[in-house]
Scaffold this active site. Structure first.
Site, PDB file in Angstrom:
ATOM      1  N   ARG A  39       0.962  -1.100   0.136  1.00  0.00           N
ATOM      2  CA  ARG A  39       0.092  -0.273   0.209  1.00  0.00           C
ATOM      3  C   ARG A  39       1.036   0.905  -0.295  1.00  0.00           C
ATOM      4  O   ARG A  39       0.423   1.920  -0.747  1.00  0.00           O
ATOM      5  CB  ARG A  39      -0.548  -0.018   1.554  1.00  0.00           C
ATOM      6  CG  ARG A  39      -1.746   1.330   1.088  1.00  0.00           C
ATOM      7  CD  ARG A  39      -2.648   1.493   2.222  1.00  0.00           C
ATOM      8  NE  ARG A  39      -2.673   0.276   2.979  1.00  0.00           N
ATOM      9  CZ  ARG A  39      -2.672   1.057   4.424  1.00  0.00           C
ATOM     10  NH1 ARG A  39      -1.927   1.938   4.658  1.00  0.00           N
ATOM     11  NH2 ARG A  39      -2.375  -0.658   5.484  1.00  0.00           N
TER      12      ARG A  39
ATOM     13  N   TYR B 242     -15.476  16.599 -16.282  1.00  0.00           N
ATOM     14  CA  TYR B 242     -15.563  15.348 -16.070  1.00  0.00           C
ATOM     15  C   TYR B 242     -16.719  15.645 -15.135  1.00  0.00           C
ATOM     16  O   TYR B 242     -16.950  15.688 -13.511  1.00  0.00           O
ATOM     17  CB  TYR B 242     -14.446  14.326 -15.884  1.00  0.00           C
ATOM     18  CG  TYR B 242     -14.725  12.882 -15.405  1.00  0.00           C
ATOM     19  CD1 TYR B 242     -14.990  12.461 -16.909  1.00  0.00           C
ATOM     20  CD2 TYR B 242     -14.948  12.537 -14.741  1.00  0.00           C
ATOM     21  CE1 TYR B 242     -15.563  10.950 -16.729  1.00  0.00           C
ATOM     22  CE2 TYR B 242     -15.514  11.299 -13.831  1.00  0.00           C
ATOM     23  CZ  TYR B 242     -15.876  10.483 -15.433  1.00  0.00           C
ATOM     24  OH  TYR B 242     -15.436   9.255 -15.251  1.00  0.00           O
TER      25      TYR B 242
ATOM     26  N   ASP C 111      -6.706  19.070 -15.055  1.00  0.00           N
ATOM     27  CA  ASP C 111      -6.649  17.638 -15.489  1.00  0.00           C
ATOM     28  C   ASP C 111      -6.605  17.300 -16.587  1.00  0.00           C
ATOM     29  O   ASP C 111      -6.620  18.339 -17.237  1.00  0.00           O
ATOM     30  CB  ASP C 111      -8.585  17.249 -15.121  1.00  0.00           C
ATOM     31  CG  ASP C 111      -9.279  15.736 -15.190  1.00  0.00           C
ATOM     32  OD1 ASP C 111      -8.096  14.817 -16.278  1.00  0.00           O
ATOM     33  OD2 ASP C 111     -10.137  15.222 -14.513  1.00  0.00           O
TER      34      ASP C 111
ATOM     35  N   LYS D 166      -7.286   6.183 -19.341  1.00  0.00           N
ATOM     36  CA  LYS D 166      -7.647   6.214 -21.126  1.00  0.00           C
ATOM     37  C   LYS D 166      -6.509   6.377 -21.571  1.00  0.00           C
ATOM     38  O   LYS D 166      -5.870   5.388 -22.079  1.00  0.00           O
ATOM     39  CB  LYS D 166      -8.092   8.225 -20.300  1.00  0.00           C
ATOM     40  CG  LYS D 166      -9.353   8.833 -19.256  1.00  0.00           C
ATOM     41  CD  LYS D 166     -10.424   6.993 -19.913  1.00  0.00           C
ATOM     42  CE  LYS D 166     -11.767   7.784 -18.693  1.00  0.00           C
ATOM     43  NZ  LYS D 166     -11.912   9.078 -17.518  1.00  0.00           N
TER      44      LYS D 166
HETATM   45  C1  LIG Z   1     -12.352   8.938 -16.679  1.00  0.00           C
HETATM   46  C2  LIG Z   1     -12.064  10.364 -15.626  1.00  0.00           C
HETATM   47  C3  LIG Z   1     -12.028  11.005 -14.657  1.00  0.00           C
HETATM   48  C4  LIG Z   1     -12.341   9.760 -13.857  1.00  0.00           C
HETATM   49  O1  LIG Z   1     -11.070   8.619 -13.909  1.00  0.00           O
HETATM   50  P1  LIG Z   1     -11.482   7.041 -13.895  1.00  0.00           P
HETATM   51  O2  LIG Z   1     -10.142   6.423 -14.350  1.00  0.00           O
HETATM   52  O3  LIG Z   1     -12.313   6.592 -14.389  1.00  0.00           O
HETATM   53  O4  LIG Z   1     -11.759   7.358 -12.353  1.00  0.00           O
HETATM   54  C5  LIG Z   1     -11.414  11.975 -14.785  1.00  0.00           C
HETATM   55  N1  LIG Z   1     -10.874  13.341 -15.755  1.00  0.00           N
HETATM   56  C6  LIG Z   1     -11.857  12.716 -16.714  1.00  0.00           C
HETATM   57  C7  LIG Z   1     -11.397  14.087 -18.091  1.00  0.00           C
HETATM   58  C8  LIG Z   1     -11.973  11.861 -17.781  1.00  0.00           C
HETATM   59  O5  LIG Z   1     -12.161  11.780 -18.339  1.00  0.00           O
END
Ligand SMILES: *Cc1c(COP(=O)(O)O)cnc(C)c1O
Length: 392
Positions: free
Chosen positions: A51, A103, A175, A200
């Site tokens: 962890r 998001y 982000d 992603k």
């Molecule tokens: C998918 C996404 C998230 C969240 O990520 P997860 O891996 O699904 O928890 C946050 N910000 C953006 C822009 C995203 O596309």
């Protein structure tokens, strides 16, 4: 340290692993272990419990930190775990200003868990710093932005935000999921923290959930690492390895997916059933120049409005090569209906103001042949409603 190009860092990070490994393994091993033996009283190999720290996760964190030009990077079990960890930096009573187009999961986090924890937030067009300034309060602690934003592909000027944040003593959190570190580096532009959904483009194969917080200073790295160790949202060794493997091809994937997206965006602009295309690579996009000044490309995400709700629904139901599914950034092209999928928890009046309507579709362009993707969309636009998949 020898400074390396991004393509090289994707594969080797900033260190040549195989020269340090006694077996000269070319692929970094998966240290699938929960715990590590102590060599003696008060002695540690540097690893005690997974962890806290695990070699495979550490290798991944170092790779992402190199790509993001960050002081440090902490890998989480999802993008939302990473964003939540950033919000743990704040205390009850603190106020945050966020991009209005965000998001959907982050909007939900702010309006539910954040609210319960005593945080207050305002949403604004972060492309307009006068409006952001009007929302400042003595207890404002951070500016949270997405650029390009999800799903309207709005562009925020990161350098201007960083300067604004510094002037007002705020943390700038960006982000960077939509462009990935291959195309944009918020920390190099002045952000304090860059967050990623590693599910992603970074992992890139629609097969893993992961998240990252990249930090500008050692102090922030230490704070985020303590939050992860304490709240426990760490990325597993196996998933760390999957993301490491995905990142090896990040450069070539981004280049080709972006090239495909450019072709599709121009093709969609010519389509009589498409009313508007939102892609920062198009000169018609209002954020085109700012994006070009801070990013090395426009990425592979396109949003577009169809002429009618009927057309939007028909496209979702008739695509075959493209999958009607949430998520983005992977090898397979995906199409999403933001109003009912990713942004269902965003209040309706906020959705309407932003343009997240019943005709808006979001397309994540993958690695298939661009002509095949266009042919799939063409048959989906033109098909008779009610047709079945066996017809073609
Ligand atoms: C998918 C996404 C998230 C969240 O990520 P997860 O891996 O699904 O928890 C946050 N910000 C953006 C822009 C995203 O596309």
């Amino acid at each position: 340290m020898m400074s390396r190009h991004l393509e090289t860092q994707c594969i080797h990070g900033n260190q040549d692993f195989s020269w340090q490994d006694p077996t000269r393994a070319v692929s970094f091993p998966i240290y699938q272990t929960a715990t590590f033996g102590h060599i003696g009283l008060g002695q540690s190999t540097g690893f005690d419990y997974t962890r806290e720290k695990n070699p495979t996760r550490q290798r991944l964190e170092e790779t992402v930190a190199a790509l993001e030009q960050a002081n440090g990077t902490v890998a989480f079990s999802s993008g939302m775990a990473a964003v939540s960890a950033c919000f743990e930096l704040f205390s009850p009573g603190d106020h945050i200003i966020c991009s209005e187009d965000l998001y959907g999961g982050v909007t939900r986090l702010i309006n539910t868990v954040g609210k319960k924890n005593g945080l207050t937030a305002d949403f604004a067009d972060t492309g307009d710093l006068e409006r952001v300034e009007a929302l400042l309060r003595p207890e404002t602690r951070a500016l949270y932005v997405e650029t390009p934003s999800n799903p309207m592909m709005e562009i925020t000027d990161l350098r201007a935000c960083a300067e604004f944040a510094k002037r007002h003593g705020l943390l700038l959190i960006a982000d960077n999921t939509f462009l990935s570190p291959y195309l944009q580096n918020p920390i190099a532009l002045g952000a304090d923290l860059a967050v990623h959904s590693g599910s992603k483009f970074l992992s890139g194969h629609n097969d893993t959930i992961a998240g990252f917080v990249c930090t500008a200073t050692q102090e922030l790295t230490d704070r985020i690492r303590l939050i992860e160790k304490t709240t426990g949202g760490c990325l597993s060794p196996f998933d760390s390895w999957l993301v490491l493997r995905g990142i090896k091809t990040l450069a070539v994937r981004m280049e080709r997916q972006q090239e495909n997206a450019g072709k599709l965006a121009r093709w969609l602009e010519q389509n009589p059933k498409v009313k508007r295309v939102y892609y920062p690579g198009l000169c018609s996009h209002p954020g085109h120049e700012i994006n070009a000044s801070q990013a090395r490309g426009a990425g592979a995400m396109i949003s577009f409005c169809t002429d009618t709700e009927q057309t939007a629904r028909q496209v979702l139901e008739r695509v075959r090569l493209i999958t009607f599914a949430e998520s983005l950034g992977g090898t397979e092209s995906l199409i999403t209906y933001p109003m009912v999928q990713t942004h269902a928890d965003v209040p309706k009046e906020q959705r309407d103001r932003l343009g997240i309507t019943e005709t808006l579709l979001r397309l994540s362009v993958g690695l298939e042949n661009a002509e095949d993707l266009m042919a799939d969309l063409e048959q989906a636009f033109d098909g008779e409603p009610g047709g079945t998949a066996d017809e073609v």
